[in-house]
Motif scaffolding. Structure first.
Motif, PDB file in Angstrom:
ATOM      1  N   ILE A   1       0.836  -1.207   0.000  1.00  0.00           N
ATOM      2  CA  ILE A   1       0.000   0.000   0.000  1.00  0.00           C
ATOM      3  C   ILE A   1       0.869   1.254   0.000  1.00  0.00           C
ATOM      4  O   ILE A   1       0.608   2.203  -0.752  1.00  0.00           O
ATOM      5  N   MET A   2       1.907   1.273   0.830  1.00  0.00           N
ATOM      6  CA  MET A   2       2.813   2.425   0.847  1.00  0.00           C
ATOM      7  C   MET A   2       3.417   2.662  -0.532  1.00  0.00           C
ATOM      8  O   MET A   2       3.542   3.797  -1.000  1.00  0.00           O
ATOM      9  N   HIS A   3       3.794   1.581  -1.190  1.00  0.00           N
ATOM     10  CA  HIS A   3       4.440   1.672  -2.501  1.00  0.00           C
ATOM     11  C   HIS A   3       3.474   2.183  -3.572  1.00  0.00           C
ATOM     12  O   HIS A   3       3.869   2.947  -4.462  1.00  0.00           O
ATOM     13  N   LEU A   4       2.204   1.760  -3.493  1.00  0.00           N
ATOM     14  CA  LEU A   4       1.247   2.067  -4.549  1.00  0.00           C
ATOM     15  C   LEU A   4       0.649   3.467  -4.450  1.00  0.00           C
ATOM     16  O   LEU A   4       0.094   3.975  -5.420  1.00  0.00           O
ATOM     17  N   LEU A   5       0.743   4.086  -3.286  1.00  0.00           N
ATOM     18  CA  LEU A   5       0.192   5.432  -3.141  1.00  0.00           C
ATOM     19  C   LEU A   5       1.036   6.466  -3.890  1.00  0.00           C
ATOM     20  O   LEU A   5       2.263   6.425  -3.850  1.00  0.00           O
ATOM     21  N   LYS A   6       0.372   7.386  -4.559  1.00  0.00           N
ATOM     22  CA  LYS A   6       1.066   8.535  -5.123  1.00  0.00           C
ATOM     23  C   LYS A   6       1.536   9.439  -3.986  1.00  0.00           C
ATOM     24  O   LYS A   6       1.041   9.351  -2.861  1.00  0.00           O
ATOM     25  N   SER A   7       2.462  10.323  -4.274  1.00  0.00           N
ATOM     26  CA  SER A   7       2.824  11.337  -3.301  1.00  0.00           C
ATOM     27  C   SER A   7       1.580  12.176  -3.010  1.00  0.00           C
ATOM     28  O   SER A   7       0.873  12.582  -3.928  1.00  0.00           O
ATOM     29  N   SER A   8       1.299  12.409  -1.749  1.00  0.00           N
ATOM     30  CA  SER A   8       0.086  13.088  -1.269  1.00  0.00           C
ATOM     31  C   SER A   8      -1.151  12.206  -1.330  1.00  0.00           C
ATOM     32  O   SER A   8      -2.257  12.661  -1.003  1.00  0.00           O
ATOM     33  N   GLY A   9      -0.994  10.946  -1.744  1.00  0.00           N
ATOM     34  CA  GLY A   9      -2.117  10.018  -1.723  1.00  0.00           C
ATOM     35  C   GLY A   9      -2.463   9.598  -0.300  1.00  0.00           C
ATOM     36  O   GLY A   9      -1.616   9.644   0.592  1.00  0.00           O
ATOM     37  N   SER A  10      -3.714   9.190  -0.097  1.00  0.00           N
ATOM     38  CA  SER A  10      -4.196   8.858   1.245  1.00  0.00           C
ATOM     39  C   SER A  10      -4.706   7.430   1.315  1.00  0.00           C
ATOM     40  O   SER A  10      -5.185   6.878   0.323  1.00  0.00           O
ATOM     41  N   ALA A  11      -4.609   6.860   2.514  1.00  0.00           N
ATOM     42  CA  ALA A  11      -5.090   5.495   2.729  1.00  0.00           C
ATOM     43  C   ALA A  11      -5.868   5.412   4.033  1.00  0.00           C
ATOM     44  O   ALA A  11      -5.558   6.100   5.012  1.00  0.00           O
ATOM     45  N   GLY A  12      -6.886   4.561   4.025  1.00  0.00           N
ATOM     46  CA  GLY A  12      -7.601   4.186   5.238  1.00  0.00           C
ATOM     47  C   GLY A  12      -7.706   2.673   5.235  1.00  0.00           C
ATOM     48  O   GLY A  12      -8.302   2.093   4.318  1.00  0.00           O
ATOM     49  N   ILE A  13      -7.074   2.008   6.206  1.00  0.00           N
ATOM     50  CA  ILE A  13      -7.000   0.555   6.167  1.00  0.00           C
ATOM     51  C   ILE A  13      -7.288  -0.052   7.536  1.00  0.00           C
ATOM     52  O   ILE A  13      -7.163   0.606   8.564  1.00  0.00           O
ATOM     53  N   VAL A  14      -7.673  -1.321   7.518  1.00  0.00           N
ATOM     54  CA  VAL A  14      -7.887  -2.089   8.741  1.00  0.00           C
ATOM     55  C   VAL A  14      -6.663  -2.957   8.990  1.00  0.00           C
ATOM     56  O   VAL A  14      -6.196  -3.637   8.070  1.00  0.00           O
ATOM     57  N   LEU A  15      -6.136  -2.932  10.213  1.00  0.00           N
ATOM     58  CA  LEU A  15      -5.009  -3.792  10.569  1.00  0.00           C
ATOM     59  C   LEU A  15      -5.249  -4.389  11.954  1.00  0.00           C
ATOM     60  O   LEU A  15      -5.834  -3.741  12.825  1.00  0.00           O
ATOM     61  N   PRO A  16      -4.766  -5.606  12.181  1.00  0.00           N
ATOM     62  CA  PRO A  16      -4.904  -6.219  13.505  1.00  0.00           C
ATOM     63  C   PRO A  16      -3.907  -5.619  14.489  1.00  0.00           C
ATOM     64  O   PRO A  16      -2.912  -4.998  14.091  1.00  0.00           O
ATOM     65  N   ASP A  17      -4.183  -5.819  15.776  1.00  0.00           N
ATOM     66  CA  ASP A  17      -3.275  -5.315  16.809  1.00  0.00           C
ATOM     67  C   ASP A  17      -1.834  -5.767  16.575  1.00  0.00           C
ATOM     68  O   ASP A  17      -0.894  -5.022  16.820  1.00  0.00           O
ATOM     69  N   GLY A  18      -1.662  -6.996  16.087  1.00  0.00           N
ATOM     70  CA  GLY A  18      -0.322  -7.551  15.913  1.00  0.00           C
ATOM     71  C   GLY A  18       0.569  -6.764  14.987  1.00  0.00           C
ATOM     72  O   GLY A  18       1.798  -6.862  15.054  1.00  0.00           O
ATOM     73  N   SER A  19      -0.022  -5.952  14.105  1.00  0.00           N
ATOM     74  CA  SER A  19       0.783  -5.132  13.197  1.00  0.00           C
ATOM     75  C   SER A  19       1.336  -3.887  13.886  1.00  0.00           C
ATOM     76  O   SER A  19       2.225  -3.229  13.353  1.00  0.00           O
ATOM     77  N   LEU A  20       0.810  -3.556  15.072  1.00  0.00           N
ATOM     78  CA  LEU A  20       1.238  -2.340  15.764  1.00  0.00           C
ATOM     79  C   LEU A  20       2.438  -2.558  16.669  1.00  0.00           C
ATOM     80  O   LEU A  20       3.063  -1.601  17.106  1.00  0.00           O
ATOM     81  N   PHE A  21       2.741  -3.807  16.979  1.00  0.00           N
ATOM     82  CA  PHE A  21       3.893  -4.087  17.838  1.00  0.00           C
ATOM     83  C   PHE A  21       4.639  -5.290  17.277  1.00  0.00           C
ATOM     84  O   PHE A  21       4.314  -5.784  16.205  1.00  0.00           O
ATOM     85  N   GLY A  22       5.620  -5.758  18.001  1.00  0.00           N
ATOM     86  CA  GLY A  22       6.439  -6.860  17.504  1.00  0.00           C
ATOM     87  C   GLY A  22       7.775  -6.352  17.020  1.00  0.00           C
ATOM     88  O   GLY A  22       7.906  -5.194  16.609  1.00  0.00           O
ATOM     89  N   GLU A  23       8.761  -7.211  17.063  1.00  0.00           N
ATOM     90  CA  GLU A  23      10.132  -6.813  16.739  1.00  0.00           C
ATOM     91  C   GLU A  23      10.527  -7.262  15.336  1.00  0.00           C
ATOM     92  O   GLU A  23       9.735  -7.842  14.601  1.00  0.00           O
ATOM     93  N   GLY A  24      11.775  -6.986  14.980  1.00  0.00           N
ATOM     94  CA  GLY A  24      12.326  -7.445  13.709  1.00  0.00           C
ATOM     95  C   GLY A  24      11.701  -6.749  12.521  1.00  0.00           C
ATOM     96  O   GLY A  24      11.631  -5.513  12.455  1.00  0.00           O
ATOM     97  N   VAL A  25      11.205  -7.542  11.558  1.00  0.00           N
ATOM     98  CA  VAL A  25      10.689  -6.975  10.322  1.00  0.00           C
ATOM     99  C   VAL A  25       9.484  -6.080  10.586  1.00  0.00           C
ATOM    100  O   VAL A  25       9.279  -5.068   9.901  1.00  0.00           O
ATOM    101  N   LYS A  26       8.677  -6.397  11.591  1.00  0.00           N
ATOM    102  CA  LYS A  26       7.528  -5.555  11.916  1.00  0.00           C
ATOM    103  C   LYS A  26       7.983  -4.148  12.309  1.00  0.00           C
ATOM    104  O   LYS A  26       7.372  -3.151  11.918  1.00  0.00           O
ATOM    105  N   THR A  27       9.054  -4.070  13.072  1.00  0.00           N
ATOM    106  CA  THR A  27       9.600  -2.762  13.459  1.00  0.00           C
ATOM    107  C   THR A  27      10.062  -1.995  12.224  1.00  0.00           C
ATOM    108  O   THR A  27       9.810  -0.786  12.093  1.00  0.00           O
TER     109      THR A  27
END
Length: 473
Positions: free
Chosen positions: A305-331
């Motif tokens: 999603i980050m890659h596909l947005l144009k500059s100044s493009g906007s996103a509204g998405i649903v993500l689970p709690d697990g995407s907000l924390f966690g180490e390694g690649v998630k960070t």
């Protein structure tokens, strides 16, 4: 008979058929039949407007020529026709450059006739014939019932993952605010709920002429990998007035190397609920940069999603709690998000919004690409009074987002809203799982090092207390 009664009668008839097992198959069966009836009704309209109109469907396979006559084929003859003539013909439909024909073939490529009784098929067909999709009132009423049918998928095993509750799609689209002419994408569109809401949002605000309508229909893009939700999405968008939903494709956007998505693939708005809790197919992660590789679907979709947005493009998405924390690649993914985008709002939802197929807590993330995040506003969505969690019988309602809507353009700290600076986020190693400082939220997931320190401190205090008790014995 009302449209609602017709659909209920159809479902009751299908329950008598030994070949249809459960809600998912029943809805799939209804939808391919409704699709053909709706397509035929539209063709009648096209033929009236243009006497030279030519259908992409061979005459023998058109709904009007095998289904419209109530006293027509039935029993074994009808069952044989559906299985061995209709489906074979539509799955292998030669389309050339005909966009409508291509849609029909794609819809039927993975559709199935689950019914085993030709007599019951005739009964269902006769009920569907009572709906006229060229009458706006009937089409709009069926659209509402279709929404209810999609909701039933939530209790249909894994099929529930394709449906996002309408209050969520409405709120995300409204807060993202798409405009006429902007390219709008849902890269995991499921049954098409986000795109249907985007159509309604723009059409009621900006569409004033046929030219505007044409621009709207050309600006919507969706991709879905699984056949049942793809069929549901195509039908959903046609019910919302999209004549030829050619820009809804059946594909897996994660299966293409990230570097292959170029400037022509970029869009202004992304609204989506990417699949979460699952693992991508082996090798899919190799399509992404080495430092961002993971097999968690939600995390890969966030990178995409980050890659596909144009500059100044906007996103509204649903993500689970697990995407907000966690180490390694998630960070690393979260750091990339905060460096490349302004993640201005996170709405934290209570448990049970996606019940019964997923019990995890979820979040609505809103961000704009092109400038780094300086601060994030959090809003904790409260449960209605007396609720411990949402459930199938107590689903989330659109009116419950009144608090967020009132707060959105006049932000201040409240019992439900708080603000976190980028410094605080970096100090917690890009952990975004901040609890409500008013104490209403559950425990936040803290970095492992902090948790270990807290546990050691508690163990020390327990040892001290035990020592004091020992001295007194």
């Amino acid at each position: 008979m009302s449209v609602q009664s017709i659909i209920k009668s159809i479902q009751d008839i299908m329950r008598q058929d030994a070949g249809v097992d459960g809600d998912a198959q029943r809805i799939s069966q209804i939808v391919w039949m409704v699709f053909l009836k709706m397509f035929d009704d539209k063709e009648k309209e096209y033929g009236t407007l243009d006497p030279k109109y030519k259908s992409p469907i061979p005459e023998r396979l058109r709904w009007r020529n095998w289904a419209e006559d109530e006293e027509g084929m039935t029993g074994e003859k009808l069952l044989d026709f559906v299985n061995n003539v209709l489906f074979k013909g539509l799955k292998n439909l030669p389309v050339g450059g005909d966009a409508r024909g291509l849609i029909v073939r794609q819809v039927f490529e993975d559709a199935y006739n689950y019914m085993k009784s030709g007599t019951l098929i005739r009964q269902v067909v006769n009920k569907i014939n009572q709906i006229d999709f060229n009458r706006k009132d009937e089409r709009h009423l069926f659209n509402d019932i279709y929404e209810h049918m999609l909701k039933e998928l939530q209790s249909a095993g894994n099929a529930g993952e394709y449906y996002t509750p309408r209050p969520i799609t409405e709120f995300i689209v409204e807060m993202t605010g798409p405009k006429l002419g902007q390219k709008i994408l849902d890269p995991a569109c499921g049954t098409g709920g986000f795109l249907a809401n985007a159509i309604e949002y723009i059409r009621t605000r900006e569409v004033k002429s046929p030219k505007d309508e044409k621009k709207l229909q050309e600006s919507l893009f969706g991709v879905e990998v699984k056949p049942l939700p793809y069929l549901l999405a195509i039908t959903n968008l046609m019910l919302h007035g999209i004549e030829v939903p050619r820009q809804i494709r059946r594909a897996d956007m994660l299966a293409r190397p990230l570097r292959d998505y170029g400037p022509s693939d970029r869009v202004d708005i992304i609204v989506t609920n990417p699949p979460f809790g699952g693992v991508v197919a082996a090798g899919t992660d190799a399509n992404f940069p080495a430092e961002l590789r993971t097999r968690e679907t939600a995390d890969l979709f966030l990178v995409l999603i980050m890659h596909l947005l144009k500059s100044s493009g906007s996103a509204g998405i649903v993500l689970p709690d697990g995407s907000l924390f966690g180490e390694g690649v998630k960070t690393r993914i979260r750091a990339k998000l905060l460096e490349e985008c302004n993640l201005h709002t996170i709405v934290r939802l209570p448990q049970g919004v996606f019940s019964p197929y997923a019990g995890v807590k979820t979040n609505l993330l809103f961000f704009t690409k092109g400038e780094p995040t300086k601060e994030i506003w959090y809003f904790e969505h409260p449960l209605p009074e007396g609720y411990r969690a949402y459930s199938k019988n107590r689903p989330i309602q659109s009116k419950e987002f009144a608090l967020e809507r009132k707060w959105w353009n006049n932000r201040k700290k409240t019992a439900n809203a708080w603000k976190i600076s980028i410094k605080e986020i970096k100090d917690q190693n890009y952990n975004l799982d901040f609890k409500n400082p008013n104490g209403k939220a559950g425990l936040a997931h803290k970095p492992p090092a902090e948790l270990v320190t807290e546990i050691e401190e508690k163990e020390r205090k327990i040892a001290e207390l035990l020592g004091e008790i020992g001295k007194q014995v």
